[in-house]
Design a protein around this motif. Structure first.
Motif, PDB file in Angstrom:
ATOM      1  N   ALA A 278       1.775  -7.266   4.353  1.00 36.27           N
ATOM      2  CA  ALA A 278       1.114  -7.869   5.595  1.00 36.27           C
ATOM      3  C   ALA A 278      -0.598  -8.225   5.346  1.00 36.27           C
ATOM      4  CB  ALA A 278       1.267  -7.515   6.896  1.00 36.27           C
ATOM      5  N   LEU A 279      -1.049  -7.559   4.196  1.00 36.75           N
ATOM      6  CA  LEU A 279      -2.250  -7.842   4.275  1.00 36.75           C
ATOM      7  C   LEU A 279      -2.875  -9.119   3.832  1.00 36.75           C
ATOM      8  CD1 LEU A 279      -3.197  -4.524   2.173  1.00 36.75           C
ATOM      9  CD2 LEU A 279      -3.899  -4.794   4.331  1.00 36.75           C
ATOM     10  N   GLY A 280      -2.088  -9.660   3.047  1.00 35.22           N
ATOM     11  CA  GLY A 280      -2.240 -11.242   2.843  1.00 35.22           C
ATOM     12  C   GLY A 280      -2.574 -12.107   3.893  1.00 35.22           C
ATOM     13  N   ALA A 281      -1.775 -11.962   4.876  1.00 35.05           N
ATOM     14  CA  ALA A 281      -1.756 -12.651   6.285  1.00 35.05           C
ATOM     15  C   ALA A 281      -2.849 -12.311   7.041  1.00 35.05           C
ATOM     16  CB  ALA A 281      -0.319 -12.544   6.940  1.00 35.05           C
ATOM     17  N   LEU A 282      -3.250 -11.135   6.869  1.00 30.03           N
ATOM     18  CA  LEU A 282      -4.562 -10.555   7.463  1.00 30.03           C
ATOM     19  C   LEU A 282      -5.757 -11.114   6.847  1.00 30.03           C
ATOM     20  CD1 LEU A 282      -3.593  -6.856   8.544  1.00 30.03           C
ATOM     21  CD2 LEU A 282      -3.708  -8.805   9.811  1.00 30.03           C
ATOM     22  N   GLY A 283      -5.738 -11.585   5.619  1.00 29.52           N
ATOM     23  CA  GLY A 283      -6.961 -12.060   5.144  1.00 29.52           C
ATOM     24  C   GLY A 283      -7.372 -11.291   3.738  1.00 29.52           C
ATOM     25  N   PHE A 284      -6.467 -10.429   3.285  1.00 30.37           N
ATOM     26  CA  PHE A 284      -7.127  -9.641   2.379  1.00 30.37           C
ATOM     27  C   PHE A 284      -6.358 -10.158   0.929  1.00 30.37           C
ATOM     28  CE2 PHE A 284      -6.393  -6.159  -0.814  1.00 30.37           C
ATOM     29  CZ  PHE A 284      -7.572  -5.694  -0.885  1.00 30.37           C
ATOM     30  N   HIS A 285      -7.307 -10.297  -0.042  1.00 30.45           N
ATOM     31  CA  HIS A 285      -6.910 -10.418  -1.526  1.00 30.45           C
ATOM     32  C   HIS A 285      -7.680  -9.762  -2.440  1.00 30.45           C
ATOM     33  CE1 HIS A 285      -4.386 -13.695   0.463  1.00 30.45           C
ATOM     34  NE2 HIS A 285      -5.500 -14.157   1.063  1.00 30.45           N
ATOM     35  N   GLY A 286      -7.244  -8.776  -2.883  1.00 33.08           N
ATOM     36  CA  GLY A 286      -7.987  -8.034  -3.605  1.00 33.08           C
ATOM     37  C   GLY A 286      -7.307  -6.629  -4.258  1.00 33.08           C
ATOM     38  N   GLU A 287      -7.893  -5.601  -4.402  1.00 37.04           N
ATOM     39  CA  GLU A 287      -7.140  -4.326  -5.243  1.00 37.04           C
ATOM     40  C   GLU A 287      -6.933  -3.345  -3.978  1.00 37.04           C
ATOM     41  OE1 GLU A 287      -8.752  -0.493  -7.537  1.00 37.04           O
ATOM     42  OE2 GLU A 287      -9.424  -2.618  -8.347  1.00 37.04           O
ATOM     43  N   ILE A 288      -5.502  -2.721  -4.117  1.00 36.12           N
ATOM     44  CA  ILE A 288      -5.415  -1.971  -3.073  1.00 36.12           C
ATOM     45  C   ILE A 288      -5.108  -0.413  -3.934  1.00 36.12           C
ATOM     46  CG2 ILE A 288      -3.561  -0.813  -1.623  1.00 36.12           C
ATOM     47  CD1 ILE A 288      -2.553  -3.762  -1.271  1.00 36.12           C
ATOM     48  N   GLU A 289      -6.069   0.299  -3.783  1.00 35.70           N
ATOM     49  CA  GLU A 289      -6.191   1.792  -4.317  1.00 35.70           C
ATOM     50  C   GLU A 289      -5.403   2.916  -3.460  1.00 35.70           C
ATOM     51  OE1 GLU A 289      -9.269   4.718  -7.024  1.00 35.70           O
ATOM     52  OE2 GLU A 289      -9.923   3.368  -5.197  1.00 35.70           O
ATOM     53  N   LEU A 290      -4.476   3.526  -4.165  1.00 35.97           N
ATOM     54  CA  LEU A 290      -3.894   4.739  -3.396  1.00 35.97           C
ATOM     55  C   LEU A 290      -4.657   5.809  -4.062  1.00 35.97           C
ATOM     56  CD1 LEU A 290      -1.835   4.412  -1.276  1.00 35.97           C
ATOM     57  CD2 LEU A 290      -1.990   2.143  -2.838  1.00 35.97           C
ATOM     58  N   THR A 291      -5.127   6.939  -3.407  1.00 41.00           N
ATOM     59  CA  THR A 291      -5.826   8.028  -4.095  1.00 41.00           C
ATOM     60  C   THR A 291      -4.908   9.265  -3.340  1.00 41.00           C
ATOM     61  OG1 THR A 291      -7.765   6.780  -3.888  1.00 41.00           O
ATOM     62  CG2 THR A 291      -8.020   9.258  -4.067  1.00 41.00           C
ATOM     63  N   SER A 292      -4.561  10.167  -4.324  1.00 42.83           N
ATOM     64  CA  SER A 292      -4.112  11.426  -3.930  1.00 42.83           C
ATOM     65  C   SER A 292      -4.939  12.625  -4.340  1.00 42.83           C
ATOM     66  CB  SER A 292      -2.683  11.603  -4.625  1.00 42.83           C
ATOM     67  OG  SER A 292      -2.710  11.822  -5.980  1.00 42.83           O
ATOM     68  N   LEU A 293      -4.685  13.574  -3.457  1.00 41.52           N
ATOM     69  CA  LEU A 293      -5.679  14.944  -3.636  1.00 41.52           C
ATOM     70  C   LEU A 293      -4.987  16.251  -3.175  1.00 41.52           C
ATOM     71  CD1 LEU A 293      -8.478  16.146  -4.326  1.00 41.52           C
ATOM     72  CD2 LEU A 293      -9.134  16.183  -1.987  1.00 41.52           C
ATOM     73  N   GLN A 294      -4.731  17.145  -3.948  1.00 35.42           N
ATOM     74  CA  GLN A 294      -4.226  18.432  -3.657  1.00 35.42           C
ATOM     75  C   GLN A 294      -2.773  18.015  -3.308  1.00 35.42           C
ATOM     76  OE1 GLN A 294      -6.861  20.041  -0.978  1.00 35.42           O
ATOM     77  NE2 GLN A 294      -7.993  20.919  -2.582  1.00 35.42           N
ATOM     78  N   GLY A 295      -1.992  17.075  -4.066  1.00 38.77           N
ATOM     79  CA  GLY A 295      -0.466  16.638  -3.694  1.00 38.77           C
ATOM     80  C   GLY A 295      -0.306  16.020  -2.598  1.00 38.77           C
ATOM     81  N   SER A 296      -1.314  15.436  -2.019  1.00 39.34           N
ATOM     82  CA  SER A 296      -1.140  14.540  -0.722  1.00 39.34           C
ATOM     83  C   SER A 296      -2.010  13.104  -0.944  1.00 39.34           C
ATOM     84  CB  SER A 296      -1.635  15.194   0.438  1.00 39.34           C
ATOM     85  OG  SER A 296      -1.864  14.338   1.588  1.00 39.34           O
ATOM     86  N   VAL A 297      -1.143  12.134  -0.434  1.00 41.36           N
ATOM     87  CA  VAL A 297      -1.644  10.530  -0.651  1.00 41.36           C
ATOM     88  C   VAL A 297      -2.572  10.687   0.443  1.00 41.36           C
ATOM     89  CG1 VAL A 297      -1.381   8.312  -0.644  1.00 41.36           C
ATOM     90  CG2 VAL A 297       0.175   9.739  -1.533  1.00 41.36           C
ATOM     91  N   ARG A 298      -4.046  10.668   0.132  1.00 38.09           N
ATOM     92  CA  ARG A 298      -5.174  10.588   1.259  1.00 38.09           C
ATOM     93  C   ARG A 298      -5.277   9.193   2.027  1.00 38.09           C
ATOM     94  NH1 ARG A 298      -7.639  15.841   1.603  1.00 38.09           N
ATOM     95  NH2 ARG A 298      -6.121  17.140   0.685  1.00 38.09           N
ATOM     96  N   GLU A 299      -5.350   8.084   1.297  1.00 34.28           N
ATOM     97  CA  GLU A 299      -5.725   6.851   1.578  1.00 34.28           C
ATOM     98  C   GLU A 299      -5.351   5.847   0.833  1.00 34.28           C
ATOM     99  OE1 GLU A 299     -10.222   7.549   1.741  1.00 34.28           O
ATOM    100  OE2 GLU A 299     -10.110   6.029  -0.023  1.00 34.28           O
ATOM    101  N   ALA A 300      -5.315   4.622   1.586  1.00 32.59           N
ATOM    102  CA  ALA A 300      -5.230   3.317   0.768  1.00 32.59           C
ATOM    103  C   ALA A 300      -6.574   2.740   1.120  1.00 32.59           C
ATOM    104  CB  ALA A 300      -4.092   2.285   1.425  1.00 32.59           C
ATOM    105  N   CYS A 301      -7.341   2.581  -0.188  1.00 30.72           N
ATOM    106  CA  CYS A 301      -8.506   1.724  -0.038  1.00 30.72           C
ATOM    107  C   CYS A 301      -8.618   0.253  -0.483  1.00 30.72           C
ATOM    108  CB  CYS A 301      -9.561   2.573  -0.928  1.00 30.72           C
ATOM    109  SG  CYS A 301     -11.281   2.030  -0.811  1.00 30.72           S
ATOM    110  N   LEU A 302      -9.102  -0.310   0.114  1.00 27.35           N
ATOM    111  CA  LEU A 302      -8.799  -2.015  -0.102  1.00 27.35           C
ATOM    112  C   LEU A 302     -10.310  -2.432  -0.762  1.00 27.35           C
ATOM    113  CD1 LEU A 302      -7.472  -3.333   3.148  1.00 27.35           C
ATOM    114  CD2 LEU A 302      -6.090  -2.194   1.334  1.00 27.35           C
ATOM    115  N   TRP A 303     -10.457  -2.819  -1.810  1.00 27.18           N
ATOM    116  CA  TRP A 303     -11.431  -3.456  -2.563  1.00 27.18           C
ATOM    117  C   TRP A 303     -11.414  -4.919  -2.923  1.00 27.18           C
ATOM    118  CZ3 TRP A 303     -14.962   0.058  -4.364  1.00 27.18           C
ATOM    119  CH2 TRP A 303     -14.658   1.624  -4.292  1.00 27.18           C
ATOM    120  N   SER A 304     -12.468  -5.634  -2.178  1.00 21.11           N
ATOM    121  CA  SER A 304     -12.386  -7.106  -2.166  1.00 21.11           C
ATOM    122  C   SER A 304     -12.499  -7.476  -3.553  1.00 21.11           C
ATOM    123  CB  SER A 304     -13.505  -7.523  -1.283  1.00 21.11           C
ATOM    124  OG  SER A 304     -14.743  -7.154  -1.908  1.00 21.11           O
ATOM    125  N   GLY A 305     -12.283  -8.869  -3.711  1.00 25.94           N
ATOM    126  CA  GLY A 305     -12.178  -9.520  -4.973  1.00 25.94           C
ATOM    127  C   GLY A 305     -13.278  -9.425  -5.808  1.00 25.94           C
TER     128      GLY A 305
END
Length: 385
Positions: free
Chosen positions: A202-229
Motif C-alpha cells: 500500500a505504500l506506493g498508493a500513499l506516495g512512497f517510492h524508495g527503500e524499505i529497511e527492516l531492522t531486528s535486534l535481540q531476536g525481534s523485528v523492531r521497525e520498518a524504516c522508509l528511506w526516500s529515493g
C-alpha cells in the motif's frame, strides 16, 4: 500526570534529590511503597514513582538513559539505542531535522554523527523532557511536523502509532498520518519510522517510492524504516538489517537458491529477513535451500556463522500420535515447537502431548507442497543452542 510544571520540578535540584531517594526503593509493593512516597512527597509522589519505574523499564531499551525523563507512551515508541545509532550512521555528515523528536532518543544518536541536527515536536512536555535528556546539546523547538521549518535537511519522522495505549495499524491513522508526511516532504530527503507490520504493497498508493529497511535486534523485528529515493542505495527496494550479527541483506543480491529435502540443519531465518521478503537471498548467500518455495524454513549441511539452527534427528508425516511416539523414543520432556504453513497451536499441542521425559528437544512443523500434493511434516531436532 506530566505537565510543564511537573517536569520543571523533576529537573530541579529538589526533584533530582527526590528521585535519587526513591531510586533506592524496590517499588515491588506498589501500595505500601507509594504510600511511603506520598507521606514524604505529597502530591509529587505519582510523578516521582512513575519516573522511577519508567527509568527501570528503559534500561532494557536505551543506553545511558538512567537520568532521563519519559512518559509511558513516549518510552513505548522510543527507538532502541542500537537501532537509532544504526540510522544515525546512515545519515553521517548530513544536516538532519527530527520533526517528531519526542523525548530525544533519535537526537541523542544523531548528535554524534550528523553535521548538524535540530529537533521539533508539538508536545511541549516532551520537548522539555528532551531538553533535559540531551542536556541542552541539541536545539529543539515546538513545531508541527506537517509545517516544515527547515530547508536542505534530511527530515526524520516517527509518527505516533499508539493512542490511549492502543496500536494503530492503518498508516493513515498515524499521528501525523503517513500519507500527509509523504505529501508534505515530497522531493525532500525523508526517513520515516513505521511499524514492521505495515502493508508494503500500500505504500506506493500513499506516495512512497524508495527503500524499505527492516531492522531486528535481540531476536525481534523492531521497525520498518522508509528511506526516500535520494537516500536509498542504487537498485535497492528492500533491506534487512540484523544488528545482533552486523549483517545486512538487500534485494539487489542474488536469490538463486534451490528447493530440496532437509539436510543436516533447518534454519528459521531472522524475522527481518522474512518480513523483508529476502528469504531466498539469504539462502543464496549462505549456501542454503528451501524446504518448500512458499515457506520460509531453510535447510543446509552447515549453519551460517552465529545462527541458531535445528539439527534434524528424525522426519515424519505429521500427526500427534506419530509425533508423540517419536518424542517418547528420544525421552523428551521439554519441547520447543516451531510452526509455519500448518494450522497448529504450539502451546495447545505441547499440552496434549503430555511429555514426561528428561531431555529437551525442538520440533519444526511445516507444510511441504501445494494443492493435492501438500503434506504436513514434522522434523524432530536438536537446537544448536
Amino acid at each position: 500526570m506530566f505537565d510543564l510544571e511537573t517536569v520543571g520540578y523533576l529537573t530541579s535540584e529538589q526533584g533530582g534529590a527526590a528521585l535519587a531517594d526513591i531510586a533506592a526503593l524496590p517499588l515491588t509493593d506498589r501500595v505500601a511503597d507509594i504510600s511511603a512516597v506520598r507521606a514524604r512527597y505529597g502530591l509529587r509522589a505519582p510523578a516521582l514513582v512513575e519516573t522511577t519505574l519508567l527509568r527501570r523499564k528503559a534500561a532494557a531499551k536505551l543506553v545511558d538513559a538512567g537520568g532521563w525523563l519519559f512518559t509511558d507512551e513516549a518510552l513505548q515508541q522510543a527507538t532502541a539505542t542500537a537501532v537509532a545509532e544504526h540510522r544515525a550512521q546512515r545519515l553521517s555528515g548530513r544536516d538532519v531535522h527530527d520533526a517528531t523528536c519526542s523525548i530525544g532518543t533519535e537526537l541523542g544518536a544523531l548528535r554524534v554523527t550528523a553535521a548538524s541536527v535540530v529537533g521539533s515536536d508539538l508536545d511541549p512536555v516532551r520537548l522539555k523532557m528532551a531538553q533535559h535528556n540531551l542536556a541542552g546539546t541539541v536545539a529543539v523547538c515546538r513545531a508541527d511536523a506537517l509545517a516544515p521549518i527547515t530547508r536542505d535537511t534530511v527530515v526524520i519522522a516517527d509518527p505516533a502509532r499508539r493512542s490511549g495505549g492502543r496500536r494503530r495499524f492503518d498508516p493513515r491513522d498515524y499521528t501525523p498520518a503517513l500519507d500527509d508526511v509523504l505529501a508534505v516532504y515530497r522531493g525532500r530527503d525523508l526517513v520515516v519510522k513505521c511499524a514492521p507490520g505495515i502493508d508494503f504493497g500500500a505504500l506506493g498508493a500513499l506516495g512512497f517510492h524508495g527503500e524499505i529497511e527492516l531492522t531486528s535486534l535481540q531476536g525481534s523485528v523492531r521497525e520498518a524504516c522508509l528511506w526516500s529515493g535520494g537516500l536509498a542505495h542504487a537498485g535497492v527496494a528492500r533491506r534487512a538489517t540484523l544488528l545482533d550479527r552486523g549483517e545486512q541483506l538487500t534485494d539487489a543480491e542474488p536469490d538463486d537458491c534451490g528447493v530440496g529435502p532437509a539436510g543436516r540443519w533447518i534454519v528459521d531465518p531472522d524475522g527481518a529477513v522474512v518480513r523483508a521478503g529476502l528469504v531466498r537471498h539469504y539462502a543464496a548467500r549462505h549456501g542454503l535451500w528451501q524446504l518448500d518455495p512458499d515457506i520460509a524454513y531453510l535447510s543446509g549441511d552447515q549453519l551460517p556463522p552465529g545462527v541458531r539452527g535445528f539439527e534434524v534427528l528424525d522426519q515424519l508425516a505429521f500427526s500427534e500420535k506419530r509425533l508423540r511416539q517419536a518424542l517418547l523414543g528420544f525421552d523428551v520432556g521439554v519441547l520447543e515447537i516451531l510452526v509455519r504453513g500448518v494450522d497448529v497451536d504450539p502451546d495447545a499441542l505441547r499440552r496434549r502431548l503430555k511429555l514426561t521425559g528428561t531431555q529437551g528437544c525442538s520440533v519444526v512443523i511445516t507444510r511441504i507442497g501445494t494443492g493435492s500434493a501438500a503434506r504436513a511434516c514434522a522434523f524432530v531436532c536438536r537446537a544448536s543452542r
